[in-house]
Design a protein around this motif. Structure first.
Motif, short mmCIF file in Angstrom:
data_model
loop_
_atom_site.label_atom_id
_atom_site.label_comp_id
_atom_site.label_asym_id
_atom_site.label_seq_id
_atom_site.Cartn_x
_atom_site.Cartn_y
_atom_site.Cartn_z
N GLY A 73 4.30 -12.47 -9.24
CA GLY A 73 5.10 -12.39 -8.25
C GLY A 73 5.03 -11.02 -7.58
O GLY A 73 4.99 -10.94 -6.38
N ALA A 74 4.90 -10.10 -8.35
CA ALA A 74 4.63 -8.49 -8.07
C ALA A 74 3.15 -8.45 -7.25
O ALA A 74 3.31 -7.56 -6.15
N HIS A 75 2.29 -9.12 -7.82
CA HIS A 75 0.94 -9.03 -7.13
C HIS A 75 0.82 -9.33 -5.68
O HIS A 75 0.62 -8.84 -4.81
N TRP A 76 1.55 -10.71 -5.61
CA TRP A 76 1.41 -11.44 -4.19
C TRP A 76 2.36 -10.47 -3.27
O TRP A 76 2.00 -10.15 -2.18
N PHE A 77 3.43 -10.04 -3.88
CA PHE A 77 4.27 -9.04 -2.72
C PHE A 77 3.54 -7.83 -2.48
O PHE A 77 3.42 -7.15 -1.49
N LEU A 78 2.62 -7.24 -3.57
CA LEU A 78 2.01 -6.01 -3.18
C LEU A 78 1.03 -6.10 -2.30
O LEU A 78 0.86 -5.48 -1.22
N PHE A 79 0.24 -7.21 -2.41
CA PHE A 79 -0.88 -7.61 -1.68
C PHE A 79 -0.24 -7.62 -0.04
O PHE A 79 -0.92 -7.20 0.88
N PHE A 80 0.66 -8.38 0.21
CA PHE A 80 1.30 -8.81 1.54
C PHE A 80 1.75 -7.54 2.26
O PHE A 80 1.93 -7.11 3.27
N GLU A 81 2.56 -6.71 1.40
CA GLU A 81 3.19 -5.45 1.63
C GLU A 81 2.09 -4.57 2.10
O GLU A 81 2.14 -3.59 2.97
N THR A 82 0.93 -4.36 1.41
CA THR A 82 -0.18 -3.45 1.82
C THR A 82 -0.83 -3.99 3.15
O THR A 82 -1.11 -2.98 4.16
N ILE A 83 -0.76 -5.19 3.49
CA ILE A 83 -1.05 -5.65 5.01
C ILE A 83 -0.23 -5.53 5.77
O ILE A 83 -0.52 -5.01 6.93
N LYS A 84 1.18 -5.38 5.65
CA LYS A 84 1.98 -4.87 6.80
C LYS A 84 1.95 -3.35 6.75
O LYS A 84 2.29 -3.10 8.03
#
Length: 300
Positions: A73-84
């Protein structure tokens, strides 16, 4: 070689996720939440129909899934947050530092030796990834916080590969994926409060269901099942095929431009992948065994 080929095919199939995401106008955290919901429902149904619901109650699986599921869950969130915070380019480039970490650190945590093939395959794969990532023409926009979240994406990715490889032979693949996605979905719930919209439109629902059933439940199970049969280093390197697949599928299905950078970079990545497929050793002595009592080795 057959298992390395299967892993390569699985990694390439992940390219469809990018296509689905582009067709669904939902915030990242909402999409992650729903893919977990449909994945958990799918695995529950399959286990019910096969009368194997008992595997979900094994304490060993729950103990292993707790760190893996929350890390996912943290990995998915960090990946999408990096895009944002920055761009797709920076997110992809930092996320795919993970195979380097797996190749270098994996043997210290797993019964594997450093693989000369995997280490050599990193060279063309990293160069090819950079070309594919920059092919879209996005600015890198490497803000300090974005770099930090990008590095976090890579660290959690590497942890997932090494951690899953470490426990895969001792738990049920179906149960581990069930609890991983359950915990990942729970991690996303607080972020739903800030989402613009949390209910898919009618035209989006089919994509969301496809994402959850096929490209989360199905591929997640296959990932755990296959990682028993190949080294963590091979699994990490072959993951580089995902961005190549995404670029080619976007060209075929979405009429996006296919630049020379994408073609040449993809060729370099495929070259690295072929080296792993043809030359990297696979795990030996892998046999299927029936479910065993709690506390014993169980790999069904």
């Amino acid at each position: 070689m057959r298992w390395n080929v299967a892993v390569a095919a699985l990694a390439a199939s992940f390219g469809f996720v990018s296509i689905i995401v582009r067709e669904v106008d939902l915030d990242a955290e909402v999409l992650v939440f729903f893919r977990c919901v449909f994945a958990v429902a799918t695995i529950s149904l399959v286990l019910t129909l096969t009368r194997r619901l008992d595997v979900l109650a094994r304490r060993a699986t729950l103990r292993f899934a707790l760190p893996l599921g929350t890390t996912l869950g943290a990995h998915w969130f960090l990946f999408f947050e990096t895009i944002k915070l920055s761009s797709v380019v920076l997110a992809v480039l930092t996320a795919y530092l993970a195979p380097i970490a797996v190749a270098l650190l994996g043997p210290f945590f797993l019964p594997e030796r450093h693989s000369p093939v995997a280490l050599a395959a990193l060279v063309p794969s990293i160069g090819g990834l950079a070309l594919v990532a920059f092919a879209g023409g996005d600015d890198v926009n490497a803000r300090p916080l974005a770099v930090l979240t990008g590095i976090g994406t890579a660290v959690t990715y590497a942890g997932l590969v090494i951690g899953t490889k470490h426990v895969a032979e001792r738990v049920s693949a179906a149960a581990l994926t069930f609890w991983n996605y359950t915990l990942s979905g729970l991690v996303m719930i607080p972020f739903l409060l800030t989402a613009d919209r949390i209910v898919p439109h009618a035209g989006e629902l089919g994509y969301v269901v496809l994402l959850g059933i096929v490209f989360t439940a199905g591929t997640g199970y296959l990932y755990v099942w296959l990682i028993r049969r190949v080294t963590a280093q091979a699994m990490g390197i072959l993951a580089y095929l995902e961005p190549v697949s995404a670029a080619l599928l976007a060209w075929l299905l979405l009429d996006e431009a296919l630049t020379w950078r994408t073609i040449f970079g993809g060729a370099l990545i495929i070259l690295g992948g072929l080296a792993v497929i043809l030359l990297e050793r696979e795990e030996t002595g892998v046999v299927e065994v029936p479910p065993q009592p709690e506390g014993s080795r169980m790999r069904a």
